[in-house]
Design an enzyme around this catalytic site. Sequence first.
Site, PDB file in Angstrom:
ATOM      1  N   ILE A 198       2.367   2.785   2.605  1.00 21.25           N
ATOM      2  CA  ILE A 198       3.650   2.779   3.368  1.00 21.25           C
ATOM      3  C   ILE A 198       4.543   1.669   2.443  1.00 21.25           C
ATOM      4  CG2 ILE A 198       4.967   1.710   5.268  1.00 21.25           C
ATOM      5  CD1 ILE A 198       2.173   2.505   6.764  1.00 21.25           C
TER       6      ILE A 198
ATOM      7  N   GLU B 243       1.297  -4.622  23.184  1.00 24.16           N
ATOM      8  CA  GLU B 243       2.027  -3.435  23.792  1.00 24.16           C
ATOM      9  C   GLU B 243       1.530  -2.954  24.985  1.00 24.16           C
ATOM     10  OE1 GLU B 243       1.958  -0.776  20.278  1.00 24.16           O
ATOM     11  OE2 GLU B 243       3.266  -2.075  19.007  1.00 24.16           O
TER      12      GLU B 243
ATOM     13  N   HIS C 223       7.222   1.547  19.054  1.00 30.39           N
ATOM     14  CA  HIS C 223       5.842   2.037  18.242  1.00 30.39           C
ATOM     15  C   HIS C 223       5.907   3.574  17.917  1.00 30.39           C
ATOM     16  CE1 HIS C 223       1.519   1.137  16.918  1.00 30.39           C
ATOM     17  NE2 HIS C 223       1.940   1.884  16.197  1.00 30.39           N
TER      18      HIS C 223
ATOM     19  N   GLY D 234       0.904  -1.141  -0.097  1.00 29.59           N
ATOM     20  CA  GLY D 234      -0.029  -0.023   0.037  1.00 29.59           C
ATOM     21  C   GLY D 234       0.855   1.273  -0.093  1.00 29.59           C
TER      22      GLY D 234
ATOM     23  N   ALA E 245       7.571   4.582  14.865  1.00 32.14           N
ATOM     24  CA  ALA E 245       7.900   5.131  13.348  1.00 32.14           C
ATOM     25  C   ALA E 245       7.174   6.304  12.823  1.00 32.14           C
ATOM     26  CB  ALA E 245       7.458   3.777  12.650  1.00 32.14           C
TER      27      ALA E 245
ATOM     28  N   SER F   1       0.758  -9.058  -1.579  1.00 31.93           N
ATOM     29  CA  SER F   1      -0.508  -8.521  -1.077  1.00 31.93           C
ATOM     30  C   SER F   1      -1.561  -9.156  -1.462  1.00 31.93           C
ATOM     31  CB  SER F   1      -0.351  -6.797  -1.512  1.00 31.93           C
ATOM     32  OG  SER F   1      -0.942  -6.894  -2.814  1.00 31.93           O
TER      33      SER F   1
ATOM     34  N   GLY G  82       4.380  -2.708  10.664  1.00 34.41           N
ATOM     35  CA  GLY G  82       2.788  -2.524  10.539  1.00 34.41           C
ATOM     36  C   GLY G  82       2.210  -2.830  11.937  1.00 34.41           C
ATOM     37  N   ARG G  83       1.767  -3.788  12.392  1.00 33.46           N
ATOM     38  CA  ARG G  83       1.329  -4.237  13.671  1.00 33.46           C
ATOM     39  C   ARG G  83       2.017  -5.350  14.261  1.00 33.46           C
ATOM     40  NH1 ARG G  83      -0.124   0.328  13.843  1.00 33.46           N
ATOM     41  NH2 ARG G  83      -2.140   1.014  14.024  1.00 33.46           N
TER      42      ARG G  83
END
Length: 329
Positions: free
Chosen positions: A168, A274, A292, A166, A294, A187, A244-245
């Site tokens: 990013i 987190e 976290h 995407g 970024a 993707s 990402g996550r």
Amino acid sequence: MAEDEMKGLPKVLVLGPPLCFPSIQSLYSHKFHFLKPHLSDLSLQDFLHHHRPPSITAILCGANYSITAEVLHLLPSLRLLVTCSAGTNHVDLRECRRRGIQVASAGPLFSEDVADTAVALLIDGMRKISAADRWLRTQNLHNTPWDLFPFGSKLSGKQVGIVGLGSIGMEVAKRLECFGCIISYNSKHKKTRVSYPFYSSVIELATTCDVLVLCCELNEQTKHIINREVILALGKGGFIVNIGRGGLIDEKELVKCLMEGEIGGAGLDVFENEPHVPQELFEMNNVVLSPHSAAITKESFVNICELAGGNLEAFFSNKPLITPVMLPE
Ligand SMILES: O=CC(=O)O
């Protein structure tokens, strides 16, 4: 602003206030009446009871507050949700659609900053920048010869697989091409306007790559998309970057594989639970960590305040949202 001056302003319920909320508040409190349950001792339900939920049509939230179907159920008149994050995995988007709630996010606002961090984590990990810094601070005191510091790996020529191409992912690809990396990607769908090789399977992508950079969103399909099998396919010299996550990686397996030497290293900005970070990672010299952060730069911080406020203004003046989120069927 005094309570009676706020009467008549549209109410915006603030849930899990984003880092930038104090700035949003000072910029927009003459336009919106922000309701702040986090400053109250009441449960959300009791707080809302005092504020007449039918009068609340908008929520402003950060990425750390789960907007579940239960929360949405408490707000029958809700028509807008603005999250100050690019990721929307904390929001039940299907329920938003069902209830006719529009959603706005940070859209591509953070993409360049997040991509910069992905590249920084990769270079840091492969060229051992943080490790060298730690080494020099301690070893120089003992006059250790500098040539004892271990070699890093060359970035140029590396096969880099981007998971999620995407906004990013595209920024990461653009940057790493300039460093001489060879890009391929996985993707949901093959992109028609992109010439990088596409792999529909992450395992196949990992098999052909030296590095994986995780840029996709977290959802039911992508949870633990990086499991032990993928890590083993990437191999002992492989490096994983996650901006990402945390839930994209089976974190327990990653830690195990790092400890067993089944993978070369990792650069991690996000974690599965987190703010918990597995203790073992702190001991590893081949791992680079960030909290976290970024997306957060001084500039993006200013921009997200304007964008979130702009989305609220657009909604309350019946204009299209600036950065709407496509809601799933
Ligand atoms: O993680 C940060 C974001 O989703 O904006």
